[in-house]
Design a protein around this motif. Structure first.
Motif, PDB file in Angstrom:
ATOM      1  N   TRP A  59      18.106 -57.034 -16.829  1.00 16.91           N
ATOM      2  CA  TRP A  59      18.150 -56.547 -18.217  1.00 16.91           C
ATOM      3  C   TRP A  59      16.916 -56.989 -19.008  1.00 16.91           C
ATOM      4  N   LEU A  60      16.294 -58.098 -18.593  1.00 18.64           N
ATOM      5  CA  LEU A  60      15.040 -58.513 -19.247  1.00 18.64           C
ATOM      6  C   LEU A  60      13.922 -57.498 -18.964  1.00 18.64           C
ATOM      7  N   GLU A  61      13.948 -56.890 -17.780  1.00 17.75           N
ATOM      8  CA  GLU A  61      12.958 -55.839 -17.473  1.00 17.75           C
ATOM      9  C   GLU A  61      13.141 -54.646 -18.408  1.00 17.75           C
ATOM     10  N   LYS A  62      14.403 -54.265 -18.644  1.00 12.24           N
ATOM     11  CA  LYS A  62      14.680 -53.146 -19.569  1.00 12.24           C
ATOM     12  C   LYS A  62      14.221 -53.495 -20.984  1.00 12.24           C
ATOM     13  N   LEU A  63      14.469 -54.754 -21.392  1.00 14.88           N
ATOM     14  CA  LEU A  63      14.028 -55.199 -22.714  1.00 14.88           C
ATOM     15  C   LEU A  63      12.502 -55.138 -22.802  1.00 14.88           C
ATOM     16  N   ASN A  64      11.827 -55.540 -21.734  1.00 14.63           N
ATOM     17  CA  ASN A  64      10.357 -55.524 -21.705  1.00 14.63           C
ATOM     18  C   ASN A  64       9.819 -54.113 -21.956  1.00 14.63           C
ATOM     19  N   GLN A  65      10.518 -53.119 -21.384  1.00 14.49           N
ATOM     20  CA  GLN A  65      10.094 -51.724 -21.554  1.00 14.49           C
ATOM     21  C   GLN A  65      10.281 -51.226 -22.992  1.00 14.49           C
ATOM     22  N   SER A  66      11.177 -51.877 -23.734  1.00 12.27           N
ATOM     23  CA  SER A  66      11.469 -51.434 -25.114  1.00 12.27           C
ATOM     24  C   SER A  66      10.640 -52.168 -26.166  1.00 12.27           C
ATOM     25  N   THR A  67       9.883 -53.191 -25.768  1.00 17.32           N
ATOM     26  CA  THR A  67       9.203 -54.016 -26.788  1.00 17.32           C
ATOM     27  C   THR A  67       8.165 -53.221 -27.576  1.00 17.32           C
ATOM     28  N   ALA A  68       7.426 -52.323 -26.897  1.00 12.14           N
ATOM     29  CA  ALA A  68       6.398 -51.534 -27.602  1.00 12.14           C
ATOM     30  C   ALA A  68       7.049 -50.659 -28.675  1.00 12.14           C
ATOM     31  N   LYS A  69       8.193 -50.055 -28.318  1.00  7.38           N
ATOM     32  CA  LYS A  69       8.915 -49.207 -29.292  1.00  7.38           C
ATOM     33  C   LYS A  69       9.362 -50.042 -30.489  1.00  7.38           C
ATOM     34  N   PHE A  70       9.901 -51.247 -30.247  1.00 10.66           N
ATOM     35  CA  PHE A  70      10.326 -52.125 -31.353  1.00 10.66           C
ATOM     36  C   PHE A  70       9.136 -52.495 -32.232  1.00 10.66           C
ATOM     37  N   ALA A  71       8.013 -52.834 -31.585  1.00 10.16           N
ATOM     38  CA  ALA A  71       6.820 -53.254 -32.337  1.00 10.16           C
ATOM     39  C   ALA A  71       6.280 -52.103 -33.190  1.00 10.16           C
ATOM     40  N   GLU A  72       6.323 -50.884 -32.645  1.00 11.08           N
ATOM     41  CA  GLU A  72       5.844 -49.715 -33.398  1.00 11.08           C
ATOM     42  C   GLU A  72       6.702 -49.490 -34.647  1.00 11.08           C
ATOM     43  N   LEU A  73       8.031 -49.582 -34.482  1.00  8.23           N
ATOM     44  CA  LEU A  73       8.936 -49.388 -35.621  1.00  8.23           C
ATOM     45  C   LEU A  73       8.836 -50.528 -36.622  1.00  8.23           C
ATOM     46  N   ALA A  74       8.458 -51.720 -36.140  1.00  3.20           N
ATOM     47  CA  ALA A  74       8.349 -52.889 -37.024  1.00  3.20           C
ATOM     48  C   ALA A  74       6.998 -52.932 -37.735  1.00  3.20           C
ATOM     49  N   ASP A  75       6.052 -52.043 -37.324  1.00  8.01           N
ATOM     50  CA  ASP A  75       4.685 -51.975 -37.859  1.00  8.01           C
ATOM     51  C   ASP A  75       3.802 -52.952 -37.079  1.00  8.01           C
ATOM     52  N   TYR A  76       2.941 -52.380 -36.223  1.00  4.55           N
ATOM     53  CA  TYR A  76       2.092 -53.186 -35.325  1.00  4.55           C
ATOM     54  C   TYR A  76       1.323 -54.284 -36.051  1.00  4.55           C
ATOM     55  N   ALA A  77       0.849 -53.965 -37.265  1.00  4.89           N
ATOM     56  CA  ALA A  77       0.025 -54.949 -37.999  1.00  4.89           C
ATOM     57  C   ALA A  77       0.783 -56.259 -38.205  1.00  4.89           C
ATOM     58  N   LYS A  78       2.082 -56.146 -38.520  1.00  4.91           N
ATOM     59  CA  LYS A  78       2.901 -57.351 -38.747  1.00  4.91           C
ATOM     60  C   LYS A  78       3.549 -57.848 -37.452  1.00  4.91           C
ATOM     61  N   ALA A  79       3.763 -56.910 -36.530  1.00  2.10           N
ATOM     62  CA  ALA A  79       4.628 -57.230 -35.387  1.00  2.10           C
ATOM     63  C   ALA A  79       3.884 -57.555 -34.104  1.00  2.10           C
ATOM     64  N   GLY A  80       2.565 -57.353 -34.083  1.00  5.63           N
ATOM     65  CA  GLY A  80       1.799 -57.512 -32.841  1.00  5.63           C
ATOM     66  C   GLY A  80       2.001 -58.856 -32.173  1.00  5.63           C
ATOM     67  N   ARG A  81       1.939 -59.933 -32.960  1.00  2.13           N
ATOM     68  CA  ARG A  81       2.053 -61.271 -32.351  1.00  2.13           C
ATOM     69  C   ARG A  81       3.465 -61.538 -31.812  1.00  2.13           C
ATOM     70  N   PHE A  82       4.467 -60.939 -32.488  1.00  2.00           N
ATOM     71  CA  PHE A  82       5.847 -61.138 -32.009  1.00  2.00           C
ATOM     72  C   PHE A  82       6.082 -60.359 -30.709  1.00  2.00           C
ATOM     73  N   GLN A  83       5.436 -59.156 -30.634  1.00  2.00           N
ATOM     74  CA  GLN A  83       5.538 -58.377 -29.398  1.00  2.00           C
ATOM     75  C   GLN A  83       4.909 -59.155 -28.237  1.00  2.00           C
ATOM     76  N   SER A  84       3.734 -59.732 -28.491  1.00  2.00           N
ATOM     77  CA  SER A  84       3.041 -60.501 -27.438  1.00  2.00           C
ATOM     78  C   SER A  84       3.873 -61.700 -26.992  1.00  2.00           C
ATOM     79  N   ALA A  85       4.429 -62.421 -27.975  1.00  2.00           N
ATOM     80  CA  ALA A  85       5.239 -63.609 -27.649  1.00  2.00           C
ATOM     81  C   ALA A  85       6.467 -63.209 -26.838  1.00  2.00           C
ATOM     82  N   LEU A  86       7.091 -62.095 -27.235  1.00  2.45           N
ATOM     83  CA  LEU A  86       8.288 -61.636 -26.525  1.00  2.45           C
ATOM     84  C   LEU A  86       7.935 -61.278 -25.082  1.00  2.45           C
TER      85      LEU A  86
END
Length: 692
Positions: free
Chosen positions: A272-299
């Motif tokens: 399920w972590l692999e599935k979550l990994n595939q969804s991180t870009a979508k979450f980051a895009e909806l969260a606004d890359y400018a604010k969310a980029g570092r959280f996407q990388s950390a995740l």
């Protein structure tokens, strides 16, 4: 001191009760319990520690006692009363019978409500999305592709909710809702909360509004533990403003232990972590890359640490360490060094992944609130992120407990690995505390405005010590203890028979002996209950006695062959039709089974209900006691058996006019040193001890 107004209210209730109930007989023990509850809450025994622990035998009327002693005090002092139970049956009795009666006899207005956890309610917005057509994001959350009948059921539920015919409570839907469907629409704390406009009128949010206004709240032990583990006052009222009445209190320590435990798979979690990994870009895009980029990388960084590590741990586990039942327990809770190091890494990675996903979730939520993204995109993403947040919370809990150093003073954690029954080659990591009393004291007893703990069986071997140790209650510090005997006339209405059998239960041929002697103790009886210590033994005896039952025209009803409800219905019909009826059951039939009057005249207990420490937690607890020079049999097994034996014997007399006999086919109460203490802790039956 107890205020005179509270005394007047209680007195008025008693007078009204006599007028409301035909044949109402005031009972001394009940009056005494009411007075002690009120005085304890008023601080007459201890100003700060307002706690009463009361064992009240069958027939005293415990529930009416704590309503009479607690509600007038709580309302006068502007406190809430929370009544926590272990069983649905007692909740239904309180909501449908006891509280409506008390409402009629109490001179002041008060409100009461049944509290349920968030998971018992649907999220109305998830329900709406689930039938909104081909929404790819929503469809992705299904574990397997939904059937046409699943979508039709969801459509019916949506219509019923929108028309006001259903309130979103899972238990209020006329038929059982399959788990796979409920998981799609269940309310969760991450995506369904009142901070989001579309969720302010969700079923759980509405239920919480009613809960906040109620004077008396009924909950179960699991919901109580869920609330205090969150810090208290999150789901239920603040502990400092609440008087807790813990009914069926003997179950609380086990529920508390279950809540402090955690388990997660290795390969399953990696998947399920692999599935979550595939969804991180979508979450980051909806969260606004400018604010969310570092959280996407950390995740992503932490997920990419966890996935290979979890799979490597599974590969490194030596199959030779597992017992026949697929369990590898770490002695004294101590991990091998390699796993200790991996546990620390998994703890840090799962914690950082959880924090990063939480930040992405919050950013999406804020943008949705500010209308920067559409609900069509934001809501499914929040729902999906919420689903993974819950899984990450559990994963982080497991590895935090695995990595936690053993406490030098207290008991270690029980730690073990189990072969997964569902997935080929997968393992489940499991952790549980051995003792949870300190947590109950820290989170509940030390904060509560008052605590009343009641049950028909709180003592073991005529002492409260065992329960107090389990529940984190000091036997000093001003705690009030009561042991109130049942008003039943045990001497004249019931007898305890201990036959002169040639074998004791640990003997190889004991099952054969049961097959031989049981017909003698069933002969001529109209309503019997036979309690066994194992399913295997019960089924073997039942199979061997079928021919005897047929010949004697006995109706033999065996637990497991049909549902408990159906068996009890058939037993009742047999008794009404004067057909000799025999129920065979195991441990679960020794508690909560109510067979008053002619429904039970002959109770046979085949052996003292000693539990063999087979679970990893029980084994670890026994190991811990031994390491401190103690005797686990005398410190755990005998007190537990005492409690269970009392519960088993308690099935016989349920009302004052009931009568019958208990037959105990275990001579160890006579032949062993601990036997006398077990025998003396039973109700004062007339004893008939046969001699060889």
């Amino acid at each position: 001191m107890l205020h005179s107004q509270i005394k007047r209210d209680i007195k008025q209730c008693y007078e009204n009760l006599g007028n409301q109930l035909d044949n109402f007989i005031p009972r001394r023990a009940q009056n005494y319990l009411v007075a002690e509850i009120a005085k304890t809450l008023a601080g007459e025994y201890h100003k700060k520690n307002r706690m009463l622990v009361a064992e009240a035998g069958t027939g005293i009327g415990k529930s009416l006692s704590y309503l009479l002693g607690g509600i007038p005090f709580a309302l006068f002092n502007n406190k809430k009363i929370l009544i926590s139970t272990a069983t649905v049956a007692l909740q239904e009795q309180l909501i449908n019978k006891d509280l409506p009666l008390f409402n009629r006899i109490f001179p002041k207005e008060f409100s009461f409500i049944l509290a349920k956890g968030r998971q018992r309610y649907c999220c109305s917005h998830k329900l709406e999305l689930s039938v909104a057509g081909d929404n790819d994001d929503q469809m992705a959350l299904w574990q397997e592709k939904p059937k046409k009948s699943d979508l039709e059921l969801l459509t019916r539920m949506k219509k019923a909710y929108e028309s006001g015919k259903w309130d979103g409570d899972r238990d209020a839907w006329p038929k059982q809702i399959p788990d796979r469907i409920w998981q799609q629409i269940v309310a969760d704390k991450h995506s369904c909360h009142a901070g989001l406009p579309k969720h302010r009128q969700c079923p759980f949010a509405k239920a919480r509004e009613h809960l906040d206004k109620a004077d008396v709240i009924i909950a179960n032990h699991a919901l109580l533990m869920a609330d205090i583990e969150l810090g208290g006052g999150v789901i239920l009222p603040e502990p400092e403003q609440t008087i807790y009445v813990i009914d069926e209190a003997h179950h609380l320590p086990q529920v508390a232990r279950d809540f402090s435990s955690a388990a997660a798979s290795l390969k399953g979690a990696a998947n399920w972590l692999e599935k979550l990994n595939q969804s991180t870009a979508k979450f980051a895009e909806l969260a606004d890359y400018a604010k969310a980029g570092r959280f996407q990388s950390a995740l992503q960084d932490n997920i990419q640490h966890l996935i290979p590590t979890l799979r490597q741990i599974a590969t490194n586990i030596d199959p030779a360490h597992f017992s026949d039942d697929g369990i590898y327990r770490f002695e004294h809770g101590e991990l091998p060094q390699w796993l200790e190091e991996e546990a620390k890494g998994c703890k840090e990675a799962s914690k950082k992944a959880l924090q990063a996903l939480g930040k992405l979730h919050d950013l999406i939520s804020e943008r949705l609130k500010d209308n920067e993204i559409s609900a069509r995109l934001g809501e499914p993403a929040l729902s999906e992120a919420g689903f993974y947040l819950q899984r990450l919370e559990n994963l982080e809990k497991v590895w935090a407990l695995m990595a936690q150093p053993n406490n030098k003073k207290g008991a270690p954690l029980a730690r073990w690995i189990e072969k997964s029954p569902d997935r080929d080659g997968d393992y489940i990591i499991e952790v549980s505390p051995l003792e949870v009393g300190y947590r109950l004291d820290q989170l509940l007893w030390s904060r509560a405005a008052g605590s009343i703990l009641v049950s028909a069986t709180l003592r073991a071997l005529n002492q409260f010590t065992y329960f107090c140790r389990q529940a984190g209650i000091s036997e000093s510090d001003g705690v009030r203890f009561l042991a109130l005997a049942s008003p039943f006339d045990y001497q004249n209405n019931a007898r305890l028979v201990i036959p002169a059998l040639p074998l004791e239960p640990q003997a190889d041929k004991f099952t054969d002996l049961l097959i031989k002697v049981l017909p003698e103790y069933l002969e001529g009886e109209t309503a019997s209950l036979v309690l066994f210590s194992s399913y295997w033994q019960m089924n073997k005896v039942a199979e061997s006695l079928q021919a005897t039952a047929k010949k004697n025209k006995w109706q033999l009803l065996v637990q497991g062959e049909e549902s408990r409800t159906v068996l009890l219905k058939k037993h009742k019909e047999n008794c009404e039709n004067k057909v000799p009826s025999i129920l065979f059951g195991t441990g679960s039939f020794s508690e909560g089974l109510d067979l008053p009057g002619d429904l039970l005249k002959n109770l046979i207990i085949t052996k003292i209900p000693f539990a063999v420490p087979t679970s990893p937690v029980e084994e670890a607890h026994a190991e811990y006691i031994e390491s401190r020079g103690g005797n686990p049999f005398l410190q755990i097994s005998v007190p537990e058996a005492s409690k269970k034996l009392i519960q088993s014997a308690g099935r016989l007399l349920r009302k004052e006019e009931d009568s019958g006999r208990v037959v105990l086919l275990d001579r160890r109460v006579i032949s062993r040193r601990y036997g006398k203490a077990l025998l003396d802790s039973l109700p004062p039956f007339k004893r008939i001890i046969e001699h060889k």
